[in-house]
Design a protein around this motif. Structure first.
Motif, mmCIF file in Angstrom:
data_model
loop_
_atom_site.group_PDB
_atom_site.id
_atom_site.type_symbol
_atom_site.label_atom_id
_atom_site.label_comp_id
_atom_site.label_asym_id
_atom_site.label_seq_id
_atom_site.Cartn_x
_atom_site.Cartn_y
_atom_site.Cartn_z
ATOM 1 N N ARG A 37 31.496 -65.830 -2.573
ATOM 2 C CA ARG A 37 32.634 -64.932 -2.827
ATOM 3 C C ARG A 37 32.446 -63.571 -2.175
ATOM 4 N NH1 ARG A 37 33.933 -66.396 -9.170
ATOM 5 N NH2 ARG A 37 34.767 -68.485 -8.745
ATOM 6 N N ARG A 38 31.198 -63.198 -1.906
ATOM 7 C CA ARG A 38 30.959 -61.965 -1.158
ATOM 8 C C ARG A 38 31.395 -62.113 0.300
ATOM 9 N NH1 ARG A 38 27.121 -58.074 -2.971
ATOM 10 N NH2 ARG A 38 26.301 -58.522 -5.053
ATOM 11 N N LYS A 39 31.416 -63.346 0.780
ATOM 12 C CA LYS A 39 31.770 -63.608 2.168
ATOM 13 C C LYS A 39 33.268 -63.824 2.360
ATOM 14 C CE LYS A 39 27.262 -65.731 3.072
ATOM 15 N NZ LYS A 39 26.794 -64.656 3.987
ATOM 16 N N ILE A 40 34.004 -63.989 1.256
ATOM 17 C CA ILE A 40 35.434 -64.281 1.336
ATOM 18 C C ILE A 40 36.208 -63.265 0.511
ATOM 19 C CG2 ILE A 40 37.248 -65.963 0.836
ATOM 20 C CD1 ILE A 40 35.215 -68.174 1.168
ATOM 21 N N ASP A 42 33.379 -62.074 5.668
ATOM 22 C CA ASP A 42 33.484 -62.806 6.926
ATOM 23 C C ASP A 42 34.854 -63.454 7.061
ATOM 24 O OD1 ASP A 42 30.774 -62.307 7.628
ATOM 25 O OD2 ASP A 42 30.143 -63.896 6.260
ATOM 26 N N VAL A 43 35.486 -63.725 5.904
ATOM 27 C CA VAL A 43 36.764 -64.440 5.868
ATOM 28 C C VAL A 43 37.726 -63.690 4.957
ATOM 29 C CG1 VAL A 43 37.908 -66.625 5.292
ATOM 30 C CG2 VAL A 43 35.541 -66.644 6.123
ATOM 31 N N ILE A 44 38.984 -63.581 5.385
ATOM 32 C CA ILE A 44 40.042 -63.069 4.519
ATOM 33 C C ILE A 44 41.059 -64.185 4.306
ATOM 34 C CG2 ILE A 44 42.029 -61.516 4.352
ATOM 35 C CD1 ILE A 44 40.459 -59.341 5.570
ATOM 36 N N ILE A 45 41.379 -64.440 3.032
ATOM 37 C CA ILE A 45 42.417 -65.404 2.691
ATOM 38 C C ILE A 45 43.639 -64.635 2.193
ATOM 39 C CG2 ILE A 45 43.088 -67.338 1.226
ATOM 40 C CD1 ILE A 45 40.179 -68.168 1.081
ATOM 41 N N LEU A 46 44.771 -64.865 2.837
ATOM 42 C CA LEU A 46 46.038 -64.267 2.419
ATOM 43 C C LEU A 46 46.822 -65.337 1.669
ATOM 44 C CD1 LEU A 46 46.993 -62.631 5.845
ATOM 45 C CD2 LEU A 46 45.758 -61.551 3.969
ATOM 46 N N ASP A 47 46.922 -65.199 0.361
ATOM 47 C CA ASP A 47 47.610 -66.202 -0.450
ATOM 48 C C ASP A 47 49.037 -65.737 -0.715
ATOM 49 O OD1 ASP A 47 48.290 -68.319 -2.011
ATOM 50 O OD2 ASP A 47 46.865 -67.925 -3.616
ATOM 51 N N GLU A 48 49.956 -66.136 0.180
ATOM 52 C CA GLU A 48 51.365 -65.724 0.114
ATOM 53 C C GLU A 48 51.482 -64.195 0.098
ATOM 54 O OE1 GLU A 48 53.630 -67.818 0.498
ATOM 55 O OE2 GLU A 48 53.076 -69.756 -0.344
ATOM 56 N N ALA A 49 50.615 -63.525 0.848
ATOM 57 C CA ALA A 49 50.504 -62.064 0.767
ATOM 58 C C ALA A 49 51.723 -61.322 1.307
ATOM 59 C CB ALA A 49 49.251 -61.597 1.506
ATOM 60 N N ILE A 98 38.385 -73.203 -1.599
ATOM 61 C CA ILE A 98 37.532 -72.558 -0.603
ATOM 62 C C ILE A 98 36.797 -71.361 -1.197
ATOM 63 C CG2 ILE A 98 37.578 -71.222 1.555
ATOM 64 C CD1 ILE A 98 39.918 -73.041 2.449
ATOM 65 N N ASN A 99 37.473 -70.634 -2.110
ATOM 66 C CA ASN A 99 36.890 -69.426 -2.686
ATOM 67 C C ASN A 99 36.061 -69.699 -3.940
ATOM 68 O OD1 ASN A 99 36.550 -66.596 -2.568
ATOM 69 N ND2 ASN A 99 38.048 -66.317 -4.191
ATOM 70 N N GLY A 100 36.000 -70.946 -4.372
ATOM 71 C CA GLY A 100 35.214 -71.266 -5.556
ATOM 72 C C GLY A 100 35.918 -71.002 -6.861
ATOM 73 N N LEU A 101 37.212 -70.673 -6.830
ATOM 74 C CA LEU A 101 37.964 -70.477 -8.071
ATOM 75 C C LEU A 101 38.251 -71.816 -8.740
ATOM 76 C CD1 LEU A 101 40.495 -67.724 -6.908
ATOM 77 C CD2 LEU A 101 38.473 -67.421 -8.339
ATOM 78 N N LEU A 102 38.273 -72.882 -7.939
ATOM 79 C CA LEU A 102 38.375 -74.244 -8.452
ATOM 80 C C LEU A 102 37.221 -75.061 -7.877
ATOM 81 C CD1 LEU A 102 42.202 -75.049 -8.066
ATOM 82 C CD2 LEU A 102 40.987 -74.519 -10.185
#
Length: 279
Positions: A80-83, A160-167, A53-57
């Protein structure tokens, strides 16, 4: 309402996994303002999905769209500015000597004028109740405080979006509660879309929607009460249940009559209280 994130038939395979897909034909719509919790056992594909989703992959098959932009080399930096992402270990995100410096780092990289930057930093730290620590070294904070500073650094960039990756996975119960309540407050005030990749089922129970990933595929998608009412089925998958549901199952095993419907913590307390008054 149009989705802010749209995945269509996304597949991804790591070379070292011997051909087993980490994601397989995943299609998903995420809508503005919702809190989507993504759960699944280790290796199910949760973190791979977040990175996609974040474009890292870059997915090997399928497409990803964020805020109307297709994920490609031309758009990836705008996306990535939006996430904003908050990771498991906040120490890996800290770059500043003080809390204030750390939150200002991303704004400096974007060339935000100093007077405006200082105001944004102060506002962001106040929103996570950490302004009083603005001149402290991040390494000297508690785990929950560190994650709140990491969240402030993301919020300062107005995603616009926050992703919490096992935060919350490395936090004690108090720190976990601090982070969850902070995210709830920010989501309501700033109309943020939240995606949490989590093993913490009690955290997932606070979401507006839950996605269960199994062997790289979407296994279940629904409201928390729809997902967690599955009970034993989730346990058989190696997943946990929210505490009220675990308590309800144990009470049923002891031969006690319990409600069939899903019970949040608040509803469980009310039910226990009213049940005790009837005796």
């Amino acid at each position: 309402m149009k989705p802010i994130i749209k995945l269509e038939n996304v597949s991804y395979t790591y070379q070292q996994d011997g051909g087993r897909p980490a994601l397989k034909n995943v299609s998903l719509d995420v809508y503005p303002g919702e809190w989507l919790a993504i759960i699944g056992h280790n290796g199910s594909g949760k973190s791979t999905l977040a990175k996609t989703i974040n474009g890292l992959l870059v997915p090997q098959e399928g497409s990803v769209e964020v805020a109307g932009l297709s994920m490609n080399e031309e758009n990836v930096w705008e996306i990535r500015r939006k996430i904003g992402m908050v990771f498991q270990n906040p120490d890996n995100q800290f770059v500043g000597a003080t809390v204030e410096d750390d939150v200002a780092f991303g704004l400096e990289n974007q060339g935000v004028p100093r007077d405006e930057m200082l105001k944004i930093v102060k506002d962001s730290l106040e929103q996570v109740r950490m302004w009083e620590f603005f001149d402290k070294e991040p390494v000297r904070l508690s785990g929950g405080q560190k994650q709140r500073v990491a969240i402030a650094g993301v919020v300062a960039l107005s995603p616009d979006v926050i992703i919490l990756d096992e935060a919350t996975s490395m936090l004690d119960p108090k720190g976990r509660l601090e982070v969850i309540s902070t995210i709830q407050k920010l989501r309501e005030e700033k109309k943020l879309t939240v995606i949490s990749i989590t093993h913490d089922i009690d955290e997932a129970a606070n979401a507006t929607r839950v996605l269960v990933i199994r062997q790289g595929e979407v296994y279940r998608d629904g409201l928390p009460q729809e997902i967690f009412s599955s009970g034993e089925e989730l346990v058989d998958m190696g997943l946990d249940l929210p505490f009220p549901e675990k308590l309800k199952l144990e009470m049923a095993r002891q031969g006690l009559q319990v409600p069939e419907e899903y019970m949040s913590e608040e509803r469980m307390i009310d039910w226990l209280w009213t049940s005790s008054l009837k005796k």
